[in-house]
Design a protein around this motif. Sequence first.
Motif, PDB file in Angstrom:
ATOM      1  N   ASN A   9       0.819  -1.204   0.000  1.00  0.00           N
ATOM      2  CA  ASN A   9       0.000   0.000   0.000  1.00  0.00           C
ATOM      3  C   ASN A   9       0.859   1.262   0.000  1.00  0.00           C
ATOM      4  O   ASN A   9       0.547   2.242  -0.677  1.00  0.00           O
TER       5      ASN A   9
ATOM      6  N   ASP B 207     -16.534   7.490  -0.154  1.00  0.00           N
ATOM      7  CA  ASP B 207     -17.346   6.284  -0.001  1.00  0.00           C
ATOM      8  C   ASP B 207     -17.258   5.848   1.454  1.00  0.00           C
ATOM      9  O   ASP B 207     -16.234   5.332   1.897  1.00  0.00           O
ATOM     10  N   LYS B 208     -18.322   6.067   2.214  1.00  0.00           N
ATOM     11  CA  LYS B 208     -18.310   5.769   3.643  1.00  0.00           C
ATOM     12  C   LYS B 208     -18.128   4.283   3.924  1.00  0.00           C
ATOM     13  O   LYS B 208     -17.656   3.896   4.995  1.00  0.00           O
ATOM     14  N   GLU B 209     -18.509   3.450   2.966  1.00  0.00           N
ATOM     15  CA  GLU B 209     -18.346   2.008   3.172  1.00  0.00           C
ATOM     16  C   GLU B 209     -16.884   1.594   3.078  1.00  0.00           C
ATOM     17  O   GLU B 209     -16.463   0.621   3.710  1.00  0.00           O
ATOM     18  N   LYS B 210     -16.098   2.313   2.302  1.00  0.00           N
ATOM     19  CA  LYS B 210     -14.667   2.016   2.185  1.00  0.00           C
ATOM     20  C   LYS B 210     -13.831   2.735   3.232  1.00  0.00           C
ATOM     21  O   LYS B 210     -12.782   2.245   3.652  1.00  0.00           O
ATOM     22  N   CYS B 211     -14.271   3.919   3.639  1.00  0.00           N
ATOM     23  CA  CYS B 211     -13.491   4.743   4.561  1.00  0.00           C
ATOM     24  C   CYS B 211     -13.392   4.071   5.932  1.00  0.00           C
ATOM     25  O   CYS B 211     -14.403   3.664   6.514  1.00  0.00           O
ATOM     26  N   THR B 212     -12.165   3.975   6.448  1.00  0.00           N
ATOM     27  CA  THR B 212     -11.929   3.356   7.764  1.00  0.00           C
ATOM     28  C   THR B 212     -11.789   4.382   8.875  1.00  0.00           C
ATOM     29  O   THR B 212     -11.610   4.026  10.040  1.00  0.00           O
TER      30      THR B 212
ATOM     31  N   GLN C  41      -7.492   2.927   0.983  1.00  0.00           N
ATOM     32  CA  GLN C  41      -8.756   2.222   0.737  1.00  0.00           C
ATOM     33  C   GLN C  41      -9.441   2.678  -0.552  1.00  0.00           C
ATOM     34  O   GLN C  41     -10.507   2.163  -0.887  1.00  0.00           O
ATOM     35  N   HIS C  42      -8.850   3.665  -1.227  1.00  0.00           N
ATOM     36  CA  HIS C  42      -9.444   4.234  -2.451  1.00  0.00           C
ATOM     37  C   HIS C  42     -10.875   4.696  -2.199  1.00  0.00           C
ATOM     38  O   HIS C  42     -11.770   4.502  -3.033  1.00  0.00           O
ATOM     39  N   ALA C  43     -11.061   5.307  -1.031  1.00  0.00           N
ATOM     40  CA  ALA C  43     -12.410   5.736  -0.652  1.00  0.00           C
ATOM     41  C   ALA C  43     -12.762   7.115  -1.201  1.00  0.00           C
ATOM     42  O   ALA C  43     -13.940   7.492  -1.188  1.00  0.00           O
TER      43      ALA C  43
ATOM     44  N   CYS D  23      -4.990   7.796   0.225  1.00  0.00           N
ATOM     45  CA  CYS D  23      -6.022   6.903   0.763  1.00  0.00           C
ATOM     46  C   CYS D  23      -5.784   5.470   0.297  1.00  0.00           C
ATOM     47  O   CYS D  23      -5.966   5.143  -0.881  1.00  0.00           O
TER      48      CYS D  23
END
Length: 298
Positions: A7, A244-249, A285-287, A283
Motif C-alpha cells: 500500500n 465512499d463511507k463504506e470504504k473509509c476506515t 482504501q481508495h475511498a 487513501c
Amino acid sequence: MSGMHRNRVAARDRKKRRISYQRIIQIAAAVLFNGYAIGFRDGRIFTGDSKRICVPVLNCYSCPGALGACPIGSLQSAVGGIRRQFPFYVLGSLMLFGIVLGRIICGLLCPFGLVQDLLHKIPFPKITIPIRLDRPLRYLKYLVLLLFVILLPAFAMTNTGVTPPYFCKYICPAGTLGGGIPHFALNPALREIVGFLFDWKIMILIVVLALSMFIYRPFCRYLCPLGAFYSFFNRFSFYQMSIDKEKCTGCKVCERSCPMAVEVTKNVNSPECIRCGKCKTVCAQHAISSGFGHVRRN
C-alpha cells in the motif's frame, strides 16, 4: 511483500503520477495564459481581441505575455470606471468558472499557485499554523474581496471620477511578479520613476514568496480574493469530491496529508479545498474519488 508495504509503495507511485500530472497542467495553463512571447522580448503589452476575455485565474493585464484579462482587475475596472457599469460580463464569467470548476482552478490552473507550489518544495522546515490562528486568518481573503475589490473601487471616488484598482495597485503579488517586475526590467525609463508604491508591492511579493517556502500557499489561504470568490461554489460546482463511507476506515491519513488543512472526512468539498488530489493519493482504501457529475456520499 506485506500488504501494508504494498500500500505504501502504491501510494508513492500514485503521488508521483499525481504531481507529474498536476505540474504538466499547471505549466500548460501558465503558458496558455501568458503565451505572448514577443511581449517579454519587446517589453510591451499584448492588445489583441483575446485581451477582452477574462481568464479564470489571477493573470495581470499588464504582464507582457498575458493573452487575456484578469477577472479581478476587470471587476475593479468595471465597478470603479468612469461609467460605473454593473459588471455583468465579469461576474457572469466568474460564476461560470466557479459553477463548472470550483477551486480546482486554484489547484491546477493558477500560475501564481504554481510558483507557491514550487517554492514549497524547497527543503526548508515547514510551519504548521495553529488552528486558533489559522481559521480567523482565512477570513482575510473574504475581507480583501469585499473591501479592496468591491467597496473601495465602487465608492472611494477620486477627483477624476475614476477609482484606482485598489487590490491590483496596492496588494496583488501575482501582478507584481507577472507585470511589474518584467516591465521594470525591460523598460529603462520606468526604472527612473518608480517610487514607494513599487517598493511596497515588491515587499509584499517577497513576504509571500518567502512564506511559501515554509507555509503551503499562504496567498491562496489568506489573501486571494479570487480564491475567496470560487470558494462559494465548491460545494455546488460540477467538479466534486466524494467519500465512499463504506470504504473509509476513519484513519484520517487524508486529513493529516491535506496541504490546505481541510477536515476531509467531515467536509471533503470544503471551501478551502483546492482539489489538489493529495487526499485521494494517500487513501489506501481508495475511498475518495473526484470528477464531474460525482454524487456526494458524505
